[in-house]
Design a protein around this motif. Structure first.
Motif, PDB file in Angstrom:
ATOM      1  N   LEU A   1       0.642  15.374  -6.432  1.00  0.00           N
ATOM      2  CA  LEU A   1      -0.016  14.072  -6.522  1.00  0.00           C
ATOM      3  C   LEU A   1       1.025  12.961  -6.454  1.00  0.00           C
ATOM      4  O   LEU A   1       1.903  12.857  -7.320  1.00  0.00           O
ATOM      5  CB  LEU A   1      -0.810  13.993  -7.831  1.00  0.00           C
ATOM      6  N   ALA A   2       0.927  12.130  -5.434  1.00  0.00           N
ATOM      7  CA  ALA A   2       1.938  11.097  -5.208  1.00  0.00           C
ATOM      8  C   ALA A   2       1.796   9.924  -6.175  1.00  0.00           C
ATOM      9  O   ALA A   2       2.788   9.310  -6.560  1.00  0.00           O
ATOM     10  CB  ALA A   2       1.856  10.601  -3.766  1.00  0.00           C
ATOM     11  N   ARG A   3       0.578   9.610  -6.563  1.00  0.00           N
ATOM     12  CA  ARG A   3       0.372   8.422  -7.402  1.00  0.00           C
ATOM     13  C   ARG A   3       0.871   8.667  -8.827  1.00  0.00           C
ATOM     14  O   ARG A   3       0.865   9.798  -9.323  1.00  0.00           O
ATOM     15  CB  ARG A   3      -1.092   8.008  -7.411  1.00  0.00           C
TER      16      ARG A   3
ATOM     17  N   LEU B   1      -9.057  10.050  -4.912  1.00  0.00           N
ATOM     18  CA  LEU B   1      -8.717   9.568  -6.240  1.00  0.00           C
ATOM     19  C   LEU B   1      -8.497   8.056  -6.238  1.00  0.00           C
ATOM     20  O   LEU B   1      -8.008   7.497  -5.255  1.00  0.00           O
ATOM     21  CB  LEU B   1      -7.427  10.220  -6.732  1.00  0.00           C
ATOM     22  N   PRO B   2      -8.810   7.394  -7.358  1.00  0.00           N
ATOM     23  CA  PRO B   2      -8.419   5.988  -7.467  1.00  0.00           C
ATOM     24  C   PRO B   2      -6.897   5.884  -7.520  1.00  0.00           C
ATOM     25  O   PRO B   2      -6.224   6.748  -8.092  1.00  0.00           O
ATOM     26  CB  PRO B   2      -9.065   5.549  -8.782  1.00  0.00           C
ATOM     27  N   GLN B   3      -6.370   4.863  -6.927  1.00  0.00           N
ATOM     28  CA  GLN B   3      -4.916   4.694  -6.870  1.00  0.00           C
ATOM     29  C   GLN B   3      -4.394   3.704  -7.910  1.00  0.00           C
ATOM     30  O   GLN B   3      -3.194   3.694  -8.202  1.00  0.00           O
ATOM     31  CB  GLN B   3      -4.501   4.242  -5.468  1.00  0.00           C
ATOM     32  N   ALA B   4      -5.261   2.884  -8.453  1.00  0.00           N
ATOM     33  CA  ALA B   4      -4.861   1.910  -9.464  1.00  0.00           C
ATOM     34  C   ALA B   4      -5.336   2.368 -10.845  1.00  0.00           C
ATOM     35  O   ALA B   4      -6.195   3.239 -10.961  1.00  0.00           O
ATOM     36  CB  ALA B   4      -5.431   0.533  -9.135  1.00  0.00           C
ATOM     37  N   GLY B   5      -4.775   1.776 -11.880  1.00  0.00           N
ATOM     38  CA  GLY B   5      -5.136   2.152 -13.247  1.00  0.00           C
ATOM     39  C   GLY B   5      -4.356   3.372 -13.702  1.00  0.00           C
ATOM     40  O   GLY B   5      -3.722   4.066 -12.912  1.00  0.00           O
TER      41      GLY B   5
END
Length: 211
Positions: A178-180, A149-153
């Motif tokens: 999901l940590a983010r 998964l993307p981590q930013a945005g």
């Protein structure tokens, strides 16, 4: 004035990809939309994808939706995995090359949620930061954990509570693990295809695009 999408063909890794492109005046960003499982009849004109496209249009975004390989007039045959992500990457490249100055948002419904999430992770690894990722009734069981998964945005996960295709509990458990940072939005008394609930979906997505 009625704004209509323009049919276009994009060079994909398995041949041309059929797509619908919409340009708007003074855009706030670009949106790529990924459709559901082609084996189960999913196409870029799916009604949930269509509602997401109209919502993005109404929020002032340029949009592109496309058919995966082997769907409609897109060349090739189903891969049901990395091939569809490859197709999405080709579509994203085409869209970003036309509008390099605009931030990119990804939207995916069902199988398309897996495709959009996987693409977001790929693009981030290449230095592209997403503005927002919307995963609608997503096939999270296809994702290899959360590493891709993307981590930013921003990340918004929208899950119907009475989904008969994607088990809501699987999505809830995935979200819990999901940590983010992200948000999980549950739609009550709603099945997978948002029958009678498409306006509810628009009401969730529109203000998040308008931020």
């Amino acid at each position: 004035m009625l704004i209509r999408e323009t049919p276009v063909f994009i060079d994909g890794p398995a041949g041309q990809l059929e797509a619908l492109y919409l340009d708007v005046a003074d855009p706030r960003g670009i949106v790529l939309l990924c459709h559901p499982n082609p084996v189960q009849g999913g196409t870029m004109t799916n009604k949930v994808v269509s509602m997401l496209q109209r919502t993005a249009r109404d929020a002032g975004y340029i949009t592109l939706r496309f058919n995966y390989r082997g769907v409609g007039q897109s060349a090739g045959s189903h891969d049901m995995g990395s091939g569809e992500v490859d197709d999405a990457q080709a579509a994203a490249t085409w869209l970003r090359e036309k509008h390099p100055e605009l931030p990119l948002t990804l939207m995916g419904f069902s199988f398309g949620g897996f495709v959009a999430a996987s693409l977001g992770g790929r693009l981030e690894a290449q230095g592209v930061t997403l503005k927002h990722l919307f995963m609608v009734a997503p096939a999270v069981m296809r994702l290899g954990g959360t590493d891709g998964l993307p981590q930013a945005g921003a990340l918004s996960v929208i899950q119907p509570e009475t989904d008969e295709v994607i088990d809501p509990q699987i999505v809830y458990a995935w979200s819990d693990a999901l940590a983010r940072p992200h948000e999980l939005l549950k739609v009550a008394e709603c099945g997978h295809f948002f029958h009678g609930k498409l306006t509810d979906l628009k009401d969730l997505v529109l203000p998040r695009l308008s931020n």
